[in-house]
Design an enzyme around this catalytic site. Structure first.
Site, PDB file in Angstrom:
ATOM      1  N   LEU A 200      -7.120  -6.064   5.235  1.00  0.00           N
ATOM      2  CA  LEU A 200      -5.815  -6.029   4.582  1.00  0.00           C
ATOM      3  C   LEU A 200      -5.702  -4.835   3.653  1.00  0.00           C
ATOM      4  CD1 LEU A 200      -3.107  -7.477   4.286  1.00  0.00           C
ATOM      5  CD2 LEU A 200      -4.050  -8.658   2.299  1.00  0.00           C
ATOM      6  N   TRP A 201      -4.657  -4.033   3.876  1.00  0.00           N
ATOM      7  CA  TRP A 201      -4.268  -2.959   2.969  1.00  0.00           C
ATOM      8  C   TRP A 201      -3.492  -3.633   1.827  1.00  0.00           C
ATOM      9  CZ3 TRP A 201      -6.078  -1.900   7.531  1.00  0.00           C
ATOM     10  CH2 TRP A 201      -6.315  -0.602   7.997  1.00  0.00           C
ATOM     11  N   ILE A 238     -11.094  -5.893   2.351  1.00  0.00           N
ATOM     12  CA  ILE A 238      -9.922  -5.494   1.582  1.00  0.00           C
ATOM     13  C   ILE A 238      -9.921  -3.978   1.411  1.00  0.00           C
ATOM     14  CG2 ILE A 238      -8.820  -5.567  -0.698  1.00  0.00           C
ATOM     15  CD1 ILE A 238      -8.442  -8.160   0.803  1.00  0.00           C
ATOM     16  N   LYS A 239      -8.782  -3.369   1.740  1.00  0.00           N
ATOM     17  CA  LYS A 239      -8.590  -1.949   1.457  1.00  0.00           C
ATOM     18  C   LYS A 239      -7.687  -1.825   0.238  1.00  0.00           C
ATOM     19  CE  LYS A 239      -6.472   2.331   3.010  1.00  0.00           C
ATOM     20  NZ  LYS A 239      -5.467   2.967   3.892  1.00  0.00           N
ATOM     21  N   GLN A 240      -8.134  -1.070  -0.750  1.00  0.00           N
ATOM     22  CA  GLN A 240      -7.370  -0.938  -1.988  1.00  0.00           C
ATOM     23  C   GLN A 240      -7.518   0.483  -2.546  1.00  0.00           C
ATOM     24  OE1 GLN A 240      -4.861  -1.315  -4.051  1.00  0.00           O
ATOM     25  NE2 GLN A 240      -5.288  -3.540  -4.141  1.00  0.00           N
TER      26      GLN A 240
END
Length: 352
Positions: A200-201, A238-240
């Site tokens: 998830l972006w 998780i992409k952050q």
């Protein structure tokens, strides 16, 4: 030799980043990356044997294979930022085959891109590098411009392309965020049913997040909560964006906070700000990969290495770097990706 190059690239930040000892959330509380990460973390979850297999395939591929760290090449900017604006610096990437070649030559764990790019190259490359299909996008042909992630295809189609994972973006804080949360949660459920992993972006977007001239879209408290919602809808990774400040909740005066979030659980040091993001990913049970950001030209290599050092020392799982790699010559792009990977391969760089 690689470590010496990393020190040189960090310049005046080398000591403050490489020698820093965190006094906030202890590293002993984190579930840190390692060769056994899938066995240690995901074996006890509800993820099926097929999800475990595909996660392991992603973690095992490329130069970082079997380290517990991942390096992903993401090229969805042809939709997110328009193809012309994204590929004008290097037009070879209008051709999706060169996207595959860059990811392979760069030793990436996987390539994340659009349905169209992967469909065009599926039979030639699906068995050569793990595919991550980005299933939703913000299109830029509506005028005036609106910011809204919409689905561009089905999870089943991603599975038919041979993908090991699907990726999606949610604009937390936007008017459409509730719909996006529901859509992506349903898509992730289906992806897990089919045996694919989920990434998830976790981006934030609301004009009110800019207060008194300070942009809090990348504040540790706001992005941390976005991460926490992301793992709640069962994102495996998780992409952050790397946090640049803190105190977004208090500055904008919304949501809920506790003063200990800014004193005991974090500090002004970028490693501690990033660690707060990791903590919100179930203390690292879902891996945090930070994004490389927009290309700034000559400083790209230094900035990418700095981001990787912060992510690794915070307890993160890797970097997902696109424009800084593909908006330059193919050879330079490979070298930049490899230098970032060297941060994660370096035994001298430890978790703070």
């Amino acid at each position: 030799m690689a470590y010496d190059k990393i020190i040189s690239l960090l310049g005046s930040d080398a000591e403050s980043l490489l020698q820093y000892e965190s006094k906030t959330i202890s590293k002993d509380m984190l579930h840190v990356p390692g060769p056994d990460f899938v066995d240690r973390i995901f074996m006890q979850t509800n993820r099926s044997a097929r999800v475990l297999r595909n996660l392991q395939q992603l973690f095992d591929h490329g130069r970082l294979g079997r380290t517990g760290y991942i390096s992903i090449l993401p090229i969805d900017q042809g939709i997110e930022h328009t193809a012309g604006a994204s590929f004008a610096p290097n037009p070879i990437y209008f051709d999706p085959e060169n996207i595959m070649k860059l990811a392979i030559e760069g030793g990436c764990n996987g390539v994340a891109t659009t349905f169209g790019n992967l469909a065009m190259m599926s039979r030639k490359y699906a068995h050569k590098i793990p595919f991550i299909v980005k299933i939703n996008h913000n299109e830029l042909l509506t005028y005036p411009t609106k910011y809204n992630q919409i689905m561009f295809g089905s999870v089943d189609d991603a599975w038919n392309l041979g993908a090991v994972a699907v990726g999606a973006t949610i604009y937390f804080g936007s008017e459409e965020s509730s719909r996006q949360i529901i859509e992506v949660a349903e898509a992730f459920e289906r992806a897990h049913e089919l045996g694919m992993a989920t990434i998830l972006w976790c981006y934030t977007r609301n004009s009110a997040f800019v207060k008194d001239g300070v942009d809090y879209h990348t504040a540790a408290d706001i992005t941390g909560q976005a991460n926490h919602i992301g793992v709640t809808i069962q994102a495996d990774i998780i992409k952050q964006k790397l946090p640049e400040n803190n105190g977004g909740f208090t500055a904008v005066n919304f949501s809920k906070s506790d003063k200990r979030m800014y004193t005991e659980l974090s500090s002004d040091n970028p490693i501690d700000l990033c660690r707060y993001q990791v903590a919100n990913c179930y203390m690292g049970r879902a891996g945090l990969i930070n994004s490389g950001g927009a290309s700034q030209g000559e400083s790209d290599l230094q900035e990418a290495v700095r981001t990787a050092v912060i992510n690794k020392r915070a307890g993160g799982t890797g970097l997902i770097l696109g424009r800084r790699a593909f908006q330059r010559s193919f050879k330079e792009g490979v070298e930049l990706v490899n230098m970032v990977q060297d941060v994660y391969l370096s035994k001298e760089i430890t978790i703070a």
